[in-house]
Scaffold this motif. Structure first.
Motif, mmCIF file in Angstrom:
data_model
loop_
_atom_site.group_PDB
_atom_site.id
_atom_site.type_symbol
_atom_site.label_atom_id
_atom_site.label_comp_id
_atom_site.label_asym_id
_atom_site.label_seq_id
_atom_site.Cartn_x
_atom_site.Cartn_y
_atom_site.Cartn_z
ATOM 1 N N SER A 267 0.526 -0.768 -0.002
ATOM 2 C CA SER A 267 -0.009 -0.006 -0.125
ATOM 3 C C SER A 267 1.374 1.427 -0.127
ATOM 4 O O SER A 267 0.639 2.629 -0.043
ATOM 5 N N GLY A 268 2.312 1.174 0.037
ATOM 6 C CA GLY A 268 3.053 2.285 0.613
ATOM 7 C C GLY A 268 3.448 2.613 1.303
ATOM 8 O O GLY A 268 4.163 3.543 2.263
ATOM 9 N N LYS A 269 2.586 1.911 2.739
ATOM 10 C CA LYS A 269 2.175 2.748 3.973
ATOM 11 C C LYS A 269 2.050 1.712 5.106
ATOM 12 O O LYS A 269 1.091 0.077 5.305
ATOM 13 N N SER A 270 3.333 1.008 5.125
ATOM 14 C CA SER A 270 3.578 -0.135 5.670
ATOM 15 C C SER A 270 4.975 -0.091 6.471
ATOM 16 O O SER A 270 5.681 0.372 6.187
ATOM 17 N N ALA A 271 5.649 -1.209 7.823
ATOM 18 C CA ALA A 271 7.034 -1.354 7.959
ATOM 19 C C ALA A 271 7.414 -3.133 7.627
ATOM 20 O O ALA A 271 8.128 -3.137 8.648
ATOM 21 N N ALA A 272 6.580 -3.527 6.700
ATOM 22 C CA ALA A 272 7.167 -4.948 6.735
ATOM 23 C C ALA A 272 8.473 -4.816 6.558
ATOM 24 O O ALA A 272 8.958 -5.632 4.819
ATOM 25 N N THR A 273 9.403 -5.207 6.689
ATOM 26 C CA THR A 273 10.471 -4.625 6.588
ATOM 27 C C THR A 273 11.474 -5.709 5.509
ATOM 28 O O THR A 273 11.863 -5.988 4.269
ATOM 29 N N THR A 274 11.127 -6.996 6.531
ATOM 30 C CA THR A 274 11.398 -8.220 5.745
ATOM 31 C C THR A 274 10.859 -8.612 3.823
ATOM 32 O O THR A 274 11.439 -8.667 3.533
ATOM 33 N N ALA A 275 9.441 -8.376 4.265
ATOM 34 C CA ALA A 275 9.093 -8.263 2.880
ATOM 35 C C ALA A 275 9.603 -7.292 1.787
ATOM 36 O O ALA A 275 9.080 -7.321 0.596
ATOM 37 N N LEU A 276 9.466 -6.338 1.536
ATOM 38 C CA LEU A 276 9.698 -4.767 1.175
ATOM 39 C C LEU A 276 11.494 -4.730 0.738
ATOM 40 O O LEU A 276 11.705 -4.115 0.083
ATOM 41 N N GLY A 277 11.703 -4.993 2.418
ATOM 42 C CA GLY A 277 13.702 -4.212 2.197
ATOM 43 C C GLY A 277 14.631 -5.146 1.734
ATOM 44 O O GLY A 277 14.112 -5.680 1.083
ATOM 45 N N ARG A 278 16.539 -4.761 1.639
ATOM 46 C CA ARG A 278 17.066 -5.114 1.161
ATOM 47 C C ARG A 278 18.166 -4.605 2.037
ATOM 48 O O ARG A 278 17.914 -3.689 2.432
ATOM 49 N N GLU A 279 19.428 -5.186 1.894
ATOM 50 C CA GLU A 279 20.376 -5.627 2.847
ATOM 51 C C GLU A 279 20.461 -3.490 3.551
ATOM 52 O O GLU A 279 20.629 -2.845 2.034
ATOM 53 N N GLY A 280 21.365 -3.696 3.877
ATOM 54 C CA GLY A 280 21.376 -2.323 3.505
ATOM 55 C C GLY A 280 22.542 -1.734 4.705
ATOM 56 O O GLY A 280 21.689 -2.215 6.015
ATOM 57 N N VAL A 281 22.996 -0.491 4.770
ATOM 58 C CA VAL A 281 22.814 -0.165 6.228
ATOM 59 C C VAL A 281 22.195 1.044 7.000
ATOM 60 O O VAL A 281 22.203 2.527 6.817
ATOM 61 N N LEU A 282 21.815 0.722 8.391
ATOM 62 C CA LEU A 282 20.997 2.143 9.361
ATOM 63 C C LEU A 282 21.932 1.818 10.548
ATOM 64 O O LEU A 282 21.648 0.463 11.205
ATOM 65 N N HIS A 283 22.031 3.252 11.003
ATOM 66 C CA HIS A 283 21.861 2.983 12.289
ATOM 67 C C HIS A 283 23.211 2.246 13.022
ATOM 68 O O HIS A 283 22.961 1.577 14.056
#
Ligand SMILES: *Cc1c(COP(=O)(O)O)cnc(C)c1O
Length: 393
Positions: A267-283
């Motif tokens: 929906s563009g309004k989500s926090a489903a990280t493993t479903a939408l994300g990929r490798e990267g560096v944060l915090h």
């Protein structure tokens, strides 16, 4: 296959310490000392005593009879909602305040979104008489007034973060900046299993009390310390890592981590990280995060402030990649309904975060299995949201 951090601070491909050079002395001091300190008998004794007499541990493992009947399984709730301050966060802040004292620190800083971690940090600073500064987005300060009042009443200074979207990510940036400027006397208490090594491992160790207790409590109640399924919600992932920790090597136990799908994964309004994300560096660590094609962090969304985070801790990224745990997601609607269901079947009002884990039971099929769900926090802070949604006001 190891599920834990290696000497270089990695879980498989994930973890590490990606920090500006100016933070190196602080992080290195912590890295070189944390294991030695937390294994000292006097540390362990004080940690255990505070967990018992101040937090109220062990938290009960409750067999939810009517919920069990509904789903055809033996469903146990690990009652972190009954801890002092109302969630699992206090387990970690107690551990870190004792560590900070032993490092000779006089001043504590923290970041907070909904204010749960800020309250847990202000609480332990009052307990130990240490100065406490909490960074919080200006928008969150408005949205979470009761938690801001709690922090102030306990003597903490709450500093508004006024840059960017004025929420958690911006508060984290401000806290990092403060730490760089105060490297000698200040300890930064991070609230989840995120951040540069050694934070993810350190926080996991402090939260592992959740599964340590669960195993002996299961043994008492069922005759075996194992379970068929263990479920927890994931924001950064600290209650989930704590809930999984002592089940990781017990391979017959299926571990299920529940992320927030918000208004729907696509929906563009989500926090489903493993479903939408990929490798990267944060915090400060390499993990999986929600980002655009050119690597900009995507603003997450969830109705639950505690799950409204664009990443997950590196240990979760590893457990997901090697498939030791299954990562699923639940929408706002599904979570709120599960929260109401628990209230009316068991007389327990869960935090909306925890309600995400409960909601996944609806999607599973059971034949009498033993299931443990981590009830990470209580729903007092979420009453207005529940009322509005169900038109109960
Ligand atoms: C902060 C919070 C969470 C999310 O944080 P994790 O580090 O993923 O556990 C979940 N539940 C409650 C009640 C919280 O306060």
């Amino acid at each position: 296959m190891s599920y834990h951090v290696n000497e270089k601070g990695y879980y498989g491909n994930f973890g590490g310490a990606y920090i500006p050079e100016m933070l190196y002395p602080n992080v290195e001091e912590l890295r070189s000392k944390y294991l030695k300190i937390i294994h000292e008998p006097d540390f362990k004794q004080e940690f255990e005593l505070l967990l018992k007499d101040y937090v109220g541990r062990p938290s009960p493992l409750y067999l939810a009879h009517r919920l069990s009947e509904r789903y055809g399984a033996k469903i146990f709730l690990k009652r972190e909602d009954l801890n002092h301050t109302g969630a699992h966060k206090i387990n970690n802040t107690i551990g870190q305040i004792l560590l900070a004292q032993r490092l000779g620190k006089k001043r504590i800083i923290a970041e907070t979104g909904a204010g749960q971690h800020g309250v847990a940090t202000a609480t332990v600073c009052a307990l130990k008489g240490l100065e406490c500064v909490v960074y919080m987005g200006e928008v969150d300060i408005e949205r979470q007034a009761p938690n801001v009042a709690r922090m102030k009443m306990m003597g903490a200074t709450v500093i508004p973060a006024t840059s960017g979207s004025k929420t958690l990510k911006d508060a984290t940036n401000e806290a990092m900046r403060d730490w760089i400027n105060n490297p000698v006397d200040t300890h930064y208490i991070i609230g989840s299993v995120v951040g540069p090594h050694p934070y993810p491992d350190m926080v996991a160790r402090f939260q592992s009390i959740i599964s340590e207790e669960t195993r002996w409590q299961l043994k008492e109640k069922t005759g075996t310390e194992s379970a068929d399924y263990v479920l927890a919600c994931v924001g950064g992932g600290s209650n989930a890592v704590g809930m999984f920790y002592h089940f990781l090597e017990d391979e017959q136990v299926k571990l299920i981590a529940v992320e927030a799908a918000g208004k729907g994964v696509h929906s563009g309004k989500s926090a489903a990280t493993t479903a939408l994300g990929r490798e990267g560096v944060l915090h400060g660590s390499r993990s999986i995060l929600m980002q655009t094609n050119d690597g900009q962090v995507v603003e997450p969304y969830s109705i639950s402030a505690g799950l409204d985070y664009p990443g997950i801790g590196p240990q979760h990224a590893h457990l997901h990649t090697i498939k030791r745990a299954q990562y699923v997601n639940i929408t706002d609607d599904e979570a709120l309904k599960a929260g109401l269901l628990l209230a009316q079947l068991e007389g327990i009002i869960p935090a909306i975060e925890s309600a995400h884990a409960l909601a996944y039971l609806e999607k599973m099929k059971f034949k009498g299995e033993t299931v443990v769900v981590c009830l990470s926090g209580r729903g007092d802070k979420d009453l207005a949201t529940y009322m509005n949604y169900f038109g109960l006001g």
